[in-house]
Write an enzyme that holds these catalytic residues in place. Structure first.
Site, PDB file in Angstrom:
ATOM      1  N   ALA A  97     -23.803  32.324   2.347  1.00  0.00           N
ATOM      2  CA  ALA A  97     -22.461  31.836   2.678  1.00  0.00           C
ATOM      3  C   ALA A  97     -22.116  30.453   2.156  1.00  0.00           C
ATOM      4  O   ALA A  97     -20.941  30.133   2.020  1.00  0.00           O
ATOM      5  CB  ALA A  97     -22.275  31.849   4.197  1.00  0.00           C
ATOM      6  N   ALA A  98     -23.090  29.598   1.904  1.00  0.00           N
ATOM      7  CA  ALA A  98     -22.774  28.215   1.501  1.00  0.00           C
ATOM      8  C   ALA A  98     -21.999  28.204   0.173  1.00  0.00           C
ATOM      9  O   ALA A  98     -22.221  29.058  -0.675  1.00  0.00           O
ATOM     10  CB  ALA A  98     -24.060  27.411   1.370  1.00  0.00           C
ATOM     11  N   CYS A 125     -20.250  35.775  -9.290  1.00  0.00           N
ATOM     12  CA  CYS A 125     -19.411  34.976 -10.195  1.00  0.00           C
ATOM     13  C   CYS A 125     -20.011  35.066 -11.593  1.00  0.00           C
ATOM     14  O   CYS A 125     -20.240  34.058 -12.253  1.00  0.00           O
ATOM     15  CB  CYS A 125     -19.281  33.540  -9.719  1.00  0.00           C
ATOM     16  SG  CYS A 125     -20.838  32.676  -9.420  1.00  0.00           S
TER      17      CYS A 125
END
Length: 479
Positions: A286-287, A407
């Site tokens: 999550a970071a 990404c």
């Protein structure tokens, strides 16, 4: 979007070894000081450090009180050099008969990165760059012998600038400023768009904001910006793109959680999960918490934010505190649920699996990534992604959904991975999702098996709604 740690130490730091005392007679606001500091950061990247960590180390070791005056110029030169590093190194090899000491070479690379622009669009005049590069070398006793070399090399370049830059175009690595394996991988993956993809990675990403749906709307926030004489455009359902980037402390409402900085492509994650009040949601990996915050802005959730790195996990809490939102932050490996998930009888309605990847889709914001990654890293990342997906899928309740996100613009981490998952888990039904988003001005062909209507590969002009980083999205529902 911040790159997630991978098998290679892209987030490691390297403290510069040069003595801070040797720079005391260079004014911190001078270009010479900035060139020296930027060269230290470039050298650290070349030994495996991520650029943000390298810059942080440089500023920490700079003479007391100098970092604040130099920070903006140093960062600009270092990032500019990362985008032009292969061209600069080609020029050094062409103009220097014997390879100079590494720090001298890095100062030359930073100077070339400034001199490549034509004089009309250059940040500094050629005379200033040459003069200050010599000053930067002279400021260090151990390299003072090279000041004549630096002066001669840069002046020789200026005399034959157009001829040399034209010759560099014939070298594919020097022309595109990526490692050769990266260029070849993009050619294979996107044969009709590879040049546009590589070119997009050498641009500067825009500053895009996410409007907090609990506080405002895009239309209302655009009016707020107009009231502050800040030009901006709509870039999505919750996205606003500023015409000119600015520090966050000057952005209206940022400190109060009205907006957050997040790329338009990254904002799709929370929307695709289609969360509703009362759902139990896991944000794995999550970071720093951008997607966590967006999920909580869209619905009242029982949200677990998972992060394996304790220092990065603290950033989740900091971001949520600014937004005045709450989640249960846990420390643990997403691929080993036994470490952190002790309530196995409570599966999740939604899981966001934003897994570690090559970060090849966000190189315009993190241009050092291309020089840190190795071709062999991709197979290791693919294996890690599969390990995490295999561990998370049993935690999805029947009828629940998992969103796979990277990404990356490499198919091995995108469509090929989604196909593997569908074949591996027969209870996984693939739902509509964007698939591969290529950065900025191009988009990928639709995967018709997933029901997308995105159309064939086309080149598009960058506009308010197409200027985003590169991402891959695949959504699965458990039967």
């Amino acid at each position: 979007m911040t790159p997630k740690p991978s098998s290679r130490s892209a987030t490691s730091s390297a403290r510069p070894r040069e003595s801070r005392l040797s720079l005391l007679h260079l004014a911190p606001e001078s270009l010479g000081f900035a060139l020296d500091c930027a060269a230290q950061a470039v050298g650290a990247v070349r030994t495996g450090a991520a650029l943000p960590a390298a810059l942080q180390s440089v500023f920490a070791s700079a003479p007391e009180g100098s970092a604040a005056a130099a920070r903006g110029a140093v960062q600009d030169i270092a990032y500019r050099t990362m985008r032009r590093l292969a061209t600069a190194e080609w020029l050094i090899a062409k103009l220097v008969k014997k390879a100079p000491p590494p720090h001298v070479g890095h100062v030359l690379a930073c100077a070339f990165a400034l001199l490549i622009d034509d004089e009309a669009s250059a940040a500094y005049t050629p005379f200033t760059v040459v003069d200050q590069a010599v000053s930067a070398i002279s400021a260090r006793r151990e390299f003072a012998f090279a000041k004549g070399l630096v002066n001669a090399v840069l002046r020789n370049f200026l005399r034959d600038r157009d001829t040399l830059l034209a010759a560099a175009q014939a070298d594919e690595v020097a022309r595109w400023n990526y490692p050769s394996w990266w260029i070849d991988a993009i050619k294979r993956a996107w044969p009709d768009a590879w040049q546009a993809v590589l070119a997009a990675g050498n641009t500067h990403g825009p500053l895009t904001l996410r409007v907090n749906a609990r506080h405002s709307t895009v239309d209302a926030y655009l009016q707020t910006l107009r009231n502050h004489h800040i030009a901006a455009t709509r870039a999505g359902d919750y996205a606003v793109r500023l015409a000119t980037p600015m520090p966050v402390d000057r952005i209206p409402g940022f400190a109060d959680g009205v907006v957050s900085v997040q790329d338009a492509g990254a904002q799709l994650a929370a929307q695709l999960l289609n969360v509703r009040d009362g759902m139990r949601v896991l944000d794995a990996c999550a970071a720093p918490g951008g997607k966590t915050g967006h999920l909580l802005e869209l619905a009242n959730l029982q949200l677990v934010a998972l992060e394996s790195d304790a220092s990065r996990a603290r950033r989740i809490g900091e971001n949520l505190q600014r937004l005045k939102l709450e989640a249960e932050v846990r420390i643990g490996d997403a691929g080993s649920p036994a470490q952190w998930h002790d309530d196995l009888d409570q599966p999740f309605d939604r899981i966001l699996a934003d897994v570690p990847c090559s970060a090849s889709g966000i190189v315009r914001r993190h241009p050092d990534i291309r020089w840190l990654r190795r071709e062999t890293d991709i197979a290791a990342l693919v294996a890690e992604q599969r390990r995490i997906l295999g561990a998370l899928w049993p935690l999805v309740k029947p009828g629940g959904e998992l969103l796979y996100v990277t990404c990356s613009i490499f198919p091995e981490e995108g469509e090929l991975q989604a196909q593997w998952f569908g074949d591996k888990y027969p209870d996984a039904v693939r739902l509509d999702a964007p698939g591969q988003l290529l950065p900025a001005v191009v988009r990928a062909p639709a995967d018709t098996s997933a029901g997308s209507d995105a159309g064939p590969l086309v080149e598009e002009r960058a506009d308010a709604n197409s200027d985003h980083d590169g991402f891959f999205y695949a959504r699965f529902q458990k039967r």
